[in-house]
Design a protein around this motif. Structure first.
Motif, PDB file in Angstrom:
ATOM      1  N   UNK A  61       0.812  -1.228   0.000  1.00 34.48           N
ATOM      2  CA  UNK A  61       0.000   0.000   0.000  1.00 34.48           C
ATOM      3  C   UNK A  61       0.844   1.276   0.000  1.00 34.48           C
ATOM      4  N   UNK A  62       2.131   1.174   0.319  1.00 35.77           N
ATOM      5  CA  UNK A  62       3.001   2.348   0.359  1.00 35.77           C
ATOM      6  C   UNK A  62       3.672   2.667  -0.971  1.00 35.77           C
ATOM      7  N   UNK A  63       3.409   1.835  -2.006  1.00 39.50           N
ATOM      8  CA  UNK A  63       4.144   1.962  -3.266  1.00 39.50           C
ATOM      9  C   UNK A  63       3.228   1.858  -4.478  1.00 39.50           C
ATOM     10  N   UNK A  64       3.718   2.450  -5.580  1.00 39.61           N
ATOM     11  CA  UNK A  64       3.012   2.386  -6.856  1.00 39.61           C
ATOM     12  C   UNK A  64       3.499   1.226  -7.714  1.00 39.61           C
ATOM     13  N   UNK A  65       4.621   0.636  -7.333  1.00 43.08           N
ATOM     14  CA  UNK A  65       5.172  -0.479  -8.082  1.00 43.08           C
ATOM     15  C   UNK A  65       6.322  -1.119  -7.339  1.00 43.08           C
ATOM     16  N   UNK A  66       6.761  -2.269  -7.862  1.00 41.82           N
ATOM     17  CA  UNK A  66       7.892  -2.999  -7.293  1.00 41.82           C
ATOM     18  C   UNK A  66       8.825  -3.384  -8.432  1.00 41.82           C
ATOM     19  N   UNK A  67      10.135  -3.261  -8.191  1.00 40.13           N
ATOM     20  CA  UNK A  67      11.161  -3.647  -9.157  1.00 40.13           C
ATOM     21  C   UNK A  67      12.137  -4.564  -8.431  1.00 40.13           C
ATOM     22  N   UNK A  68      12.317  -5.769  -8.979  1.00 42.92           N
ATOM     23  CA  UNK A  68      13.215  -6.746  -8.375  1.00 42.92           C
ATOM     24  C   UNK A  68      14.458  -6.853  -9.251  1.00 42.92           C
ATOM     25  N   UNK A  69      15.609  -6.595  -8.625  1.00 42.24           N
ATOM     26  CA  UNK A  69      16.896  -6.582  -9.305  1.00 42.24           C
ATOM     27  C   UNK A  69      17.460  -7.999  -9.355  1.00 42.24           C
ATOM     28  N   UNK A  70      18.141  -8.312 -10.461  1.00 41.44           N
ATOM     29  CA  UNK A  70      18.709  -9.641 -10.633  1.00 41.44           C
ATOM     30  C   UNK A  70      20.149  -9.747 -10.189  1.00 41.44           C
ATOM     31  N   UNK A  71      20.849 -10.650 -10.833  1.00 38.60           N
ATOM     32  CA  UNK A  71      22.193 -11.030 -10.436  1.00 38.60           C
ATOM     33  C   UNK A  71      22.137 -12.418  -9.820  1.00 38.60           C
ATOM     34  N   UNK A  72      23.304 -13.019  -9.610  1.00 38.10           N
ATOM     35  CA  UNK A  72      23.334 -14.373  -9.046  1.00 38.10           C
ATOM     36  C   UNK A  72      22.669 -14.448  -7.682  1.00 38.10           C
ATOM     37  N   UNK A  73      22.719 -13.350  -6.932  1.00 39.18           N
ATOM     38  CA  UNK A  73      22.097 -13.334  -5.612  1.00 39.18           C
ATOM     39  C   UNK A  73      20.593 -13.511  -5.661  1.00 39.18           C
ATOM     40  N   UNK A  74      19.965 -13.149  -6.786  1.00 41.96           N
ATOM     41  CA  UNK A  74      18.509 -13.316  -6.898  1.00 41.96           C
ATOM     42  C   UNK A  74      18.132 -14.782  -6.764  1.00 41.96           C
ATOM     43  N   UNK A  75      18.905 -15.662  -7.414  1.00 41.53           N
ATOM     44  CA  UNK A  75      18.583 -17.088  -7.314  1.00 41.53           C
ATOM     45  C   UNK A  75      18.887 -17.625  -5.921  1.00 41.53           C
ATOM     46  N   UNK A  76      19.929 -17.128  -5.295  1.00 40.27           N
ATOM     47  CA  UNK A  76      20.304 -17.611  -3.961  1.00 40.27           C
ATOM     48  C   UNK A  76      19.392 -17.109  -2.853  1.00 40.27           C
ATOM     49  N   UNK A  77      18.963 -15.853  -2.945  1.00 39.56           N
ATOM     50  CA  UNK A  77      18.270 -15.223  -1.823  1.00 39.56           C
ATOM     51  C   UNK A  77      16.812 -14.847  -2.088  1.00 39.56           C
ATOM     52  N   UNK A  78      16.437 -14.610  -3.340  1.00 33.84           N
ATOM     53  CA  UNK A  78      15.110 -14.053  -3.613  1.00 33.84           C
ATOM     54  C   UNK A  78      14.119 -15.061  -4.185  1.00 33.84           C
ATOM     55  N   UNK A  79      14.585 -16.049  -4.937  1.00 32.21           N
ATOM     56  CA  UNK A  79      13.662 -16.979  -5.580  1.00 32.21           C
ATOM     57  C   UNK A  79      12.721 -17.649  -4.588  1.00 32.21           C
ATOM     58  N   UNK A  80      13.231 -17.986  -3.421  1.00 28.30           N
ATOM     59  CA  UNK A  80      12.412 -18.719  -2.445  1.00 28.30           C
ATOM     60  C   UNK A  80      12.025 -17.864  -1.241  1.00 28.30           C
ATOM     61  N   UNK A  81      12.143 -16.568  -1.383  1.00 31.56           N
ATOM     62  CA  UNK A  81      11.809 -15.640  -0.291  1.00 31.56           C
ATOM     63  C   UNK A  81      10.291 -15.447  -0.263  1.00 31.56           C
ATOM     64  N   UNK A  82       9.606 -16.207   0.599  1.00 28.36           N
ATOM     65  CA  UNK A  82       8.142 -16.200   0.628  1.00 28.36           C
ATOM     66  C   UNK A  82       7.531 -14.815   0.850  1.00 28.36           C
ATOM     67  N   UNK A  83       8.071 -13.985   1.745  1.00 26.40           N
ATOM     68  CA  UNK A  83       7.489 -12.633   1.880  1.00 26.40           C
ATOM     69  C   UNK A  83       7.533 -11.842   0.565  1.00 26.40           C
ATOM     70  N   UNK A  84       8.574 -12.056  -0.247  1.00 25.32           N
ATOM     71  CA  UNK A  84       8.670 -11.368  -1.538  1.00 25.32           C
ATOM     72  C   UNK A  84       7.645 -11.926  -2.519  1.00 25.32           C
ATOM     73  N   UNK A  85       7.495 -13.242  -2.552  1.00 17.96           N
ATOM     74  CA  UNK A  85       6.499 -13.875  -3.423  1.00 17.96           C
ATOM     75  C   UNK A  85       5.103 -13.344  -3.086  1.00 17.96           C
ATOM     76  N   UNK A  86       4.799 -13.242  -1.811  1.00 21.22           N
ATOM     77  CA  UNK A  86       3.488 -12.722  -1.376  1.00 21.22           C
ATOM     78  C   UNK A  86       3.321 -11.253  -1.748  1.00 21.22           C
ATOM     79  N   UNK A  87       4.388 -10.477  -1.581  1.00 24.11           N
ATOM     80  CA  UNK A  87       4.348  -9.056  -1.928  1.00 24.11           C
ATOM     81  C   UNK A  87       4.076  -8.870  -3.422  1.00 24.11           C
ATOM     82  N   UNK A  88       4.734  -9.668  -4.253  1.00 27.17           N
ATOM     83  CA  UNK A  88       4.518  -9.603  -5.701  1.00 27.17           C
ATOM     84  C   UNK A  88       3.050  -9.880  -6.022  1.00 27.17           C
TER      85      UNK A  88
END
Length: 171
Positions: A61-88
């Motif tokens: 509710x605080x934002x007009x959009x979300x942008x998720x940055x890549x790199x190798x860390x995305x697969x290590x830390x973000x792919x399975x980050x449930x709070x991020x999946x829910x936020x998306x």
């Protein structure tokens, strides 16, 4: 206008953050940076960026959009980050802009928002398989826009990616 930019705590791709961040600021769009930890996050080539917010503490509710940055860390830390999946999912359900670049579109696939949508991704066997599992129609072009979902496949697409995010935000 304000967006949430999400980076991995380690091995995020600097230009995929820096180029859009500069474009957003130049267009008068502010942003917060979130990650799986607060404080200094380390890029793939020695850059640093401070995350002031935990992903789990961010609210759509605080934002007009979300942008998720890549790199190798995305697969290590973000792919399975449930709070991020829910936020998306929340951003998508409110018809807000959802963007992901490089390896980060996998998060969108895991959130279930790419079913029957065109998308692109930095191609690895895992990223392609996970997008297919999410029902995406993979397109081999640098930047893809399908309604309010914007995906890009490589750091070299960062400028075009930022331009389309801004266009979708109405800037």
């Amino acid at each position: 206008m304000k967006i949430l930019m999400v980076i991995a705590p380690k091995r995020y791709r600097e230009e995929e953050f820096e180029i859009p961040a500069k474009a957003f600021l130049n267009a008068g769009v502010s942003f917060d940076v979130a990650s799986t930890k607060t404080g200094i996050c380390e890029g793939m080539v020695g850059g640093e960026q401070e995350a002031s917010l935990l992903i789990s503490d961010a609210s759509e509710e605080n934002y007009d959009g979300i942008v998720i940055v890549g790199g190798l860390g995305a697969s290590d830390f973000l792919w399975k980050e449930e709070p991020l999946v829910e936020l998306v999912k929340q951003f998508y359900e409110k018809d807000k802009v959802v963007g992901a670049i490089c390896l980060a579109p996998v998060v969108l696939a895991r959130a279930g928002i790419l079913k029957d949508k065109q998308a692109t991704v930095f191609e690895t066997p895992a990223s392609v398989e996970l997008l297919k599992q999410g029902g995406a129609n993979i397109v081999k072009v640098p930047v893809v826009s399908d309604n309010n979902i914007i995906t890009a496949n490589h750091p070299t697409a960062a400028e075009g990616f930022a331009d389309i995010v801004l266009e979708k935000l109405g800037c």
